[in-house]
Design an enzyme around this catalytic site. Structure first.
Site, PDB file in Angstrom:
ATOM      1  N   SER A  28      13.799 -11.185  22.705  1.00 21.48           N
ATOM      2  CA  SER A  28      15.274 -11.060  21.924  1.00 21.48           C
ATOM      3  C   SER A  28      15.415 -11.837  20.702  1.00 21.48           C
ATOM      4  O   SER A  28      16.200 -11.827  19.897  1.00 21.48           O
ATOM      5  CB  SER A  28      16.286 -10.510  22.520  1.00 21.48           C
ATOM      6  N   TYR A  39      26.565  -5.880  23.122  1.00 19.91           N
ATOM      7  CA  TYR A  39      25.342  -5.612  22.596  1.00 19.91           C
ATOM      8  C   TYR A  39      24.572  -4.736  21.860  1.00 19.91           C
ATOM      9  O   TYR A  39      24.559  -3.448  23.294  1.00 19.91           O
ATOM     10  CB  TYR A  39      24.685  -6.264  23.461  1.00 19.91           C
ATOM     11  N   SER A  40      24.015  -4.049  21.169  1.00 18.75           N
ATOM     12  CA  SER A  40      22.702  -3.009  20.474  1.00 18.75           C
ATOM     13  C   SER A  40      21.891  -3.732  19.927  1.00 18.75           C
ATOM     14  O   SER A  40      22.135  -3.945  19.470  1.00 18.75           O
ATOM     15  CB  SER A  40      23.795  -2.293  20.496  1.00 18.75           C
ATOM     16  N   ASN A  41      20.783  -2.939  20.095  1.00 21.23           N
ATOM     17  CA  ASN A  41      19.289  -3.747  19.356  1.00 21.23           C
ATOM     18  C   ASN A  41      19.218  -2.750  18.773  1.00 21.23           C
ATOM     19  O   ASN A  41      18.965  -2.854  17.821  1.00 21.23           O
ATOM     20  CB  ASN A  41      18.065  -3.691  20.266  1.00 21.23           C
ATOM     21  N   GLY A  93      15.313 -14.582  24.979  1.00 20.52           N
ATOM     22  CA  GLY A  93      14.600 -13.179  24.522  1.00 20.52           C
ATOM     23  C   GLY A  93      13.949 -12.582  26.658  1.00 20.52           C
ATOM     24  O   GLY A  93      13.013 -14.062  27.338  1.00 20.52           O
TER      25      GLY A  93
END
Length: 400
Positions: free
Chosen positions: A105, A198-200, A343
């Site tokens: 990330s 948090y969301s990808n 990440g």
């Protein structure tokens, strides 16, 4: 987010499932820093090279990591690099100095920078709705691209559901719009702007906006506007179908439990991460990137200020943590803040950032850590590479 059975860029300190053909049990790709970090190069009066080396040795000896790598840098100074452990358990090969790793990330910060460069060029507005650029694409239960702004995406306040929780078990190429479609089959977590989570999926959409506005692949835009611009010689966005790591690198491993053997999972198709976590880099290149960003070499002052405008993110990143636009701030034990992201990708974890004093450090290990003691060892390694007595602050410059 606990107990998921699909791959995710997981929150620090939390465990998640992943696709069985990649990994058989709870592990994931992730974001972020774990504890307050004071990021600075070793000095004779504080954390000397032997101390940094000892902390890496502890990650291997006590933390269960096959290998550990570190790079530390002071304002205007050269990177000092360290290694510990074994780079390839099958052959006994040593750890490549400053070897490439999958950076998970940290990719989000690169994507956010490109979006903010487009904002500086007045080709994108942070307060414009997603439908302005991708009309009719984002619809679902409680989901409407006419209500979600670009800022919501970059700051993780859109309420979009997490696509990685719902991927299939097969390891294959995933097109970006397929990842988005996977998310849109599920309801929103909350109304846009009402919470932080948090969301990808947010960064898949941000990447699609970049491609729509520029007419070029996201990888090309990152390469042209960041990698080439600041001379990141060991950083790249893997091409479709590329499951390898190009340059010297330690192998990445997965271990289901302390009683099971380590499995080499270095090579895999990373497309399911795309704009949320597909990139490959080195610790030194990450130091160079975050330093260039925080000193104004990549963004004009107004856009950098917007990137550093934060909201509370303690639930994911720990006490005092705040999330900007693809950038995380953390309080330091000695005062001040560090800025970075961090990440993880199956086989690798990276932690680090840059202080307001201009100190930078990154540490990587070659296994995802799910054990609390191992995580504390990683945190200790970053802290050891982080002693700073300087009060110098980061200058603000306009990007060229």
């Amino acid at each position: 987010m606990r107990g998921q059975k699909r791959p995710v860029f997981r929150s620090p300190g939390r465990r998640h499932g992943t696709r069985r053909q990649i990994l058989p049990a709870a592990v994931a790709m992730t974001v972020g820093l774990m504890t307050p970090l004071a990021l600075a190069p070793p000095t004779a009066s504080a954390a000397g090279p032997d101390t940094v080396q000892q902390s890496l040795n502890a990650l291997v000896r006590d933390g269960g990591a096959p290998a550990a790598l570190a790079s530390v840098k002071g304002p205007g100074g050269r990177d000092r690099t360290y290694t510990a452990g074994t780079g390839d358990l099958a052959t006994g090969a040593p750890v490549p100095v400053d070897g490439q790793v999958r950076i998970g990330s940290n990719t989000k910060t690169f994507v956010a920078v490109v979006v903010l460069q487009l904002v500086a060029e007045r080709r994108v507005s942070l307060d414009a709705f997603v439908d302005t650029y991708l009309p009719g694409l984002v619809r679902g239960k409680g989901i409407d691209g006419r209500r979600i702004t670009v800022r919501h995406l970059l700051q993780q306040t859109s309420g979009l559901p997490e696509y990685t929780s719902h991927l299939g078990d097969d390891v294959r190429y995933y097109a970006p719009r397929e990842l988005l479609a996977t998310a849109l089959r599920h309801p929103a977590d909350f109304a846009p702007g009402k919470r932080w989570k948090y969301s990808n999926t947010n960064y898949v959409l941000a990447g699609l906006i970049v491609q729509k506005i520029t007419g070029r692949p996201l990888a090309d835009e990152i390469d042209r506007h960041i990698i080439q611009r600041v001379g990141l010689r060991h950083t790249y966005f893997p091409a479709p179908g590329d499951a390898t790591i190009r340059e010297p690198h330690p192998q990445g491993y997965y271990q289901e439990s302390a009683q099971t053997p380590l499995r080499d999972i270095t090579e895999m198709d990373p497309s399911w991460g795309w704009a949320a976590g597909q990139m490959i880099s080195t610790n030194s290149d990450l130091n160079r990137f975050f330093t260039a960003l925080l000193t104004g070499r990549l963004l004009p002052a107004s856009q950098l200020a917007r990137m550093r405008s934060t909201v509370p993110a303690e639930a994911t990143f720990g006490p005092g943590a705040r999330y900007g636009l693809g950038l995380v701030s953390r309080p330091l034990p000695c005062g001040g803040l560090s800025w970075g992201h961090g990440g993880s990708f199956p086989g690798y974890e990276t932690r680090g950032g840059v202080t307001e004093a201009g100190r930078a450090a990154n540490v990587a290990v070659t296994v995802q850590l799910t054990d609390e003691a191992a995580r504390r060892s990683l945190e200790h390694a970053v802290d050891t590479a982080s002693v700073s007595n300087t009060q110098q602050t980061l200058p603000t410059k306009h990007g060229g």
